[in-house]
Design a protein around this motif. Structure first.
Motif, PDB file in Angstrom:
ATOM      1  N   LYS A 158       6.205   9.659  -9.975  1.00 20.73           N
ATOM      2  CA  LYS A 158       6.739  10.341 -11.153  1.00 20.73           C
ATOM      3  C   LYS A 158       5.619  10.708 -12.125  1.00 20.73           C
ATOM      4  O   LYS A 158       5.592  11.796 -12.693  1.00 20.73           O
ATOM      5  CB  LYS A 158       7.734   9.406 -11.845  1.00 20.73           C
ATOM      6  CG  LYS A 158       8.883  10.068 -12.506  1.00 20.73           C
ATOM      7  CD  LYS A 158       9.818   8.981 -13.019  1.00 20.73           C
ATOM      8  CE  LYS A 158      11.142   9.547 -13.381  1.00 20.73           C
ATOM      9  NZ  LYS A 158      12.045   8.546 -13.932  1.00 20.73           N
ATOM     10  N   ILE A 159       4.670   9.784 -12.305  1.00 17.88           N
ATOM     11  CA  ILE A 159       3.551  10.035 -13.209  1.00 17.88           C
ATOM     12  C   ILE A 159       2.677  11.154 -12.659  1.00 17.88           C
ATOM     13  O   ILE A 159       2.255  12.051 -13.406  1.00 17.88           O
ATOM     14  CB  ILE A 159       2.729   8.746 -13.412  1.00 17.88           C
ATOM     15  CG1 ILE A 159       3.554   7.744 -14.223  1.00 17.88           C
ATOM     16  CG2 ILE A 159       1.414   9.033 -14.106  1.00 17.88           C
ATOM     17  CD1 ILE A 159       2.943   6.373 -14.302  1.00 17.88           C
ATOM     18  N   ALA A 160       2.405  11.145 -11.364  1.00 18.57           N
ATOM     19  CA  ALA A 160       1.584  12.192 -10.757  1.00 18.57           C
ATOM     20  C   ALA A 160       2.278  13.541 -10.872  1.00 18.57           C
ATOM     21  O   ALA A 160       1.628  14.569 -11.140  1.00 18.57           O
ATOM     22  CB  ALA A 160       1.300  11.857  -9.297  1.00 18.57           C
ATOM     23  N   ASN A 203       0.807  -1.207   0.000  1.00 20.95           N
ATOM     24  CA  ASN A 203       0.000   0.000   0.000  1.00 20.95           C
ATOM     25  C   ASN A 203       0.849   1.270   0.000  1.00 20.95           C
ATOM     26  O   ASN A 203       0.321   2.368   0.052  1.00 20.95           O
ATOM     27  CB  ASN A 203      -0.953   0.001   1.193  1.00 20.95           C
ATOM     28  CG  ASN A 203      -0.209  -0.108   2.506  1.00 20.95           C
ATOM     29  OD1 ASN A 203       0.977  -0.398   2.527  1.00 20.95           O
ATOM     30  ND2 ASN A 203      -0.912   0.111   3.600  1.00 20.95           N
ATOM     31  N   LYS A 204       2.154   1.120  -0.049  1.00 25.83           N
ATOM     32  CA  LYS A 204       3.031   2.294  -0.089  1.00 25.83           C
ATOM     33  C   LYS A 204       3.095   2.833  -1.510  1.00 25.83           C
ATOM     34  O   LYS A 204       3.022   2.068  -2.477  1.00 25.83           O
ATOM     35  CB  LYS A 204       4.440   1.910   0.383  1.00 25.83           C
ATOM     36  CG  LYS A 204       4.476   1.505   1.833  1.00 25.83           C
ATOM     37  CD  LYS A 204       5.854   1.118   2.263  1.00 25.83           C
ATOM     38  CE  LYS A 204       5.837   0.653   3.710  1.00 25.83           C
ATOM     39  NZ  LYS A 204       7.111   0.124   4.133  1.00 25.83           N
ATOM     40  N   PRO A 205       3.240   4.138  -1.652  1.00 29.13           N
ATOM     41  CA  PRO A 205       3.308   4.695  -3.011  1.00 29.13           C
ATOM     42  C   PRO A 205       4.572   4.224  -3.730  1.00 29.13           C
ATOM     43  O   PRO A 205       5.645   4.119  -3.145  1.00 29.13           O
ATOM     44  CB  PRO A 205       3.323   6.206  -2.790  1.00 29.13           C
ATOM     45  CG  PRO A 205       3.678   6.396  -1.359  1.00 29.13           C
ATOM     46  CD  PRO A 205       3.298   5.160  -0.629  1.00 29.13           C
ATOM     47  N   HIS A 206       4.414   3.939  -4.984  1.00 23.47           N
ATOM     48  CA  HIS A 206       5.513   3.452  -5.805  1.00 23.47           C
ATOM     49  C   HIS A 206       6.205   4.649  -6.454  1.00 23.47           C
ATOM     50  O   HIS A 206       5.545   5.599  -6.866  1.00 23.47           O
ATOM     51  CB  HIS A 206       4.965   2.500  -6.874  1.00 23.47           C
ATOM     52  CG  HIS A 206       6.014   1.668  -7.513  1.00 23.47           C
ATOM     53  ND1 HIS A 206       6.710   2.082  -8.606  1.00 23.47           N
ATOM     54  CD2 HIS A 206       6.512   0.447  -7.191  1.00 23.47           C
ATOM     55  CE1 HIS A 206       7.591   1.148  -8.948  1.00 23.47           C
ATOM     56  NE2 HIS A 206       7.474   0.146  -8.103  1.00 23.47           N
ATOM     57  N   PRO A 207       7.537   4.652  -6.566  1.00 24.39           N
ATOM     58  CA  PRO A 207       8.229   5.794  -7.168  1.00 24.39           C
ATOM     59  C   PRO A 207       7.754   6.102  -8.584  1.00 24.39           C
ATOM     60  O   PRO A 207       7.670   7.269  -8.972  1.00 24.39           O
ATOM     61  CB  PRO A 207       9.701   5.373  -7.167  1.00 24.39           C
ATOM     62  CG  PRO A 207       9.803   4.315  -6.129  1.00 24.39           C
ATOM     63  CD  PRO A 207       8.473   3.653  -6.062  1.00 24.39           C
ATOM     64  N   ALA A 208       7.423   5.092  -9.349  1.00 20.89           N
ATOM     65  CA  ALA A 208       6.972   5.338 -10.712  1.00 20.89           C
ATOM     66  C   ALA A 208       5.634   6.067 -10.714  1.00 20.89           C
ATOM     67  O   ALA A 208       5.399   6.958 -11.535  1.00 20.89           O
ATOM     68  CB  ALA A 208       6.860   4.024 -11.471  1.00 20.89           C
ATOM     69  N   LEU A 209       4.758   5.720  -9.787  1.00 25.46           N
ATOM     70  CA  LEU A 209       3.467   6.402  -9.700  1.00 25.46           C
ATOM     71  C   LEU A 209       3.639   7.847  -9.261  1.00 25.46           C
ATOM     72  O   LEU A 209       2.908   8.727  -9.714  1.00 25.46           O
ATOM     73  CB  LEU A 209       2.539   5.649  -8.748  1.00 25.46           C
ATOM     74  CG  LEU A 209       2.145   4.236  -9.172  1.00 25.46           C
ATOM     75  CD1 LEU A 209       1.291   3.586  -8.106  1.00 25.46           C
ATOM     76  CD2 LEU A 209       1.404   4.274 -10.495  1.00 25.46           C
ATOM     77  N   ARG A 240       2.619  18.839 -13.594  1.00 28.85           N
ATOM     78  CA  ARG A 240       3.393  19.804 -14.386  1.00 28.85           C
ATOM     79  C   ARG A 240       2.695  20.112 -15.706  1.00 28.85           C
ATOM     80  O   ARG A 240       2.628  21.272 -16.132  1.00 28.85           O
ATOM     81  CB  ARG A 240       4.788  19.246 -14.660  1.00 28.85           C
ATOM     82  CG  ARG A 240       5.696  20.216 -15.393  1.00 28.85           C
ATOM     83  CD  ARG A 240       7.105  19.694 -15.548  1.00 28.85           C
ATOM     84  NE  ARG A 240       7.178  18.322 -16.003  1.00 28.85           N
ATOM     85  CZ  ARG A 240       7.059  17.947 -17.285  1.00 28.85           C
ATOM     86  NH1 ARG A 240       6.818  18.832 -18.212  1.00 28.85           N
ATOM     87  NH2 ARG A 240       7.154  16.667 -17.609  1.00 28.85           N
ATOM     88  N   VAL A 241       2.136  19.100 -16.347  1.00 35.71           N
ATOM     89  CA  VAL A 241       1.436  19.309 -17.617  1.00 35.71           C
ATOM     90  C   VAL A 241       0.199  20.166 -17.393  1.00 35.71           C
ATOM     91  O   VAL A 241      -0.145  21.014 -18.229  1.00 35.71           O
ATOM     92  CB  VAL A 241       1.079  17.952 -18.258  1.00 35.71           C
ATOM     93  CG1 VAL A 241       0.092  18.118 -19.388  1.00 35.71           C
ATOM     94  CG2 VAL A 241       2.338  17.271 -18.761  1.00 35.71           C
ATOM     95  N   ALA A 242      -0.479  19.987 -16.263  1.00 36.98           N
ATOM     96  CA  ALA A 242      -1.666  20.782 -15.970  1.00 36.98           C
ATOM     97  C   ALA A 242      -1.324  22.249 -15.796  1.00 36.98           C
ATOM     98  O   ALA A 242      -2.100  23.129 -16.174  1.00 36.98           O
ATOM     99  CB  ALA A 242      -2.356  20.243 -14.727  1.00 36.98           C
ATOM    100  N   VAL A 243      -0.134  22.558 -15.248  1.00 38.45           N
ATOM    101  CA  VAL A 243       0.258  23.955 -15.007  1.00 38.45           C
ATOM    102  C   VAL A 243       0.910  24.558 -16.239  1.00 38.45           C
ATOM    103  O   VAL A 243       0.530  25.641 -16.697  1.00 38.45           O
ATOM    104  CB  VAL A 243       1.225  24.037 -13.794  1.00 38.45           C
ATOM    105  CG1 VAL A 243       1.792  25.427 -13.641  1.00 38.45           C
ATOM    106  CG2 VAL A 243       0.502  23.603 -12.534  1.00 38.45           C
ATOM    107  N   GLU A 244       1.890  23.872 -16.822  1.00 42.06           N
ATOM    108  CA  GLU A 244       2.690  24.451 -17.902  1.00 42.06           C
ATOM    109  C   GLU A 244       2.196  24.074 -19.291  1.00 42.06           C
ATOM    110  O   GLU A 244       2.587  24.685 -20.272  1.00 42.06           O
ATOM    111  CB  GLU A 244       4.143  23.972 -17.777  1.00 42.06           C
ATOM    112  CG  GLU A 244       4.808  24.305 -16.463  1.00 42.06           C
ATOM    113  CD  GLU A 244       6.158  23.637 -16.344  1.00 42.06           C
ATOM    114  OE1 GLU A 244       6.575  22.933 -17.281  1.00 42.06           O
ATOM    115  OE2 GLU A 244       6.800  23.810 -15.295  1.00 42.06           O
ATOM    116  N   GLY A 245       1.435  23.043 -19.413  1.00 38.12           N
ATOM    117  CA  GLY A 245       1.099  22.507 -20.720  1.00 38.12           C
ATOM    118  C   GLY A 245       2.104  21.417 -21.060  1.00 38.12           C
ATOM    119  O   GLY A 245       3.107  21.217 -20.360  1.00 38.12           O
TER     120      GLY A 245
END
Length: 93
Positions: A68-70, A60-66, A75-80
């Motif tokens: 990174k995706i979040a 149940n611990k967050p995965h580093p890859a997840l 970043r895409v939501a703010v900068e495009g």
């Protein structure tokens, strides 16, 4: 087992071939039905056991890859979308 004069073994007849043997009668077990309270108690114990197992295993611990995706989605939501791969690079004019 006895031996015949030819040296072959003679069976005593106790062997039953599986293709021709009759199946044994199956035992029937009687299980008492549970009350709704007992069912709820068993489910609660099962849920607690599964939750503790998942916690101990660390699933149940967050995965580093997840993470990174979040981070990229934020970043895409703010900068495009500024990723410079071949899909979104405009042709030079």
């Amino acid at each position: 087992m006895n031996r015949l004069p030819s040296g072959l073994r003679k069976s005593t007849g106790g062997y039953k071939h599986p293709l021709y043997a009759r199946p044994a009668k199956r035992r029937v077990s009687v299980v008492p039905s549970l009350t709704p309270e007992q069912i709820a108690e068993k489910r609660a114990k099962s849920d607690a056991f599964i939750a503790e197992f998942v916690e101990r295993a660390g699933w149940n611990k967050p995965h580093p890859a997840l993470e990174k995706i979040a981070d990229r989605e934020a970043r895409v939501a703010v900068e495009g979308d500024t990723d410079l791969n071949h899909d979104n690079v405009e042709a030079a004019e």
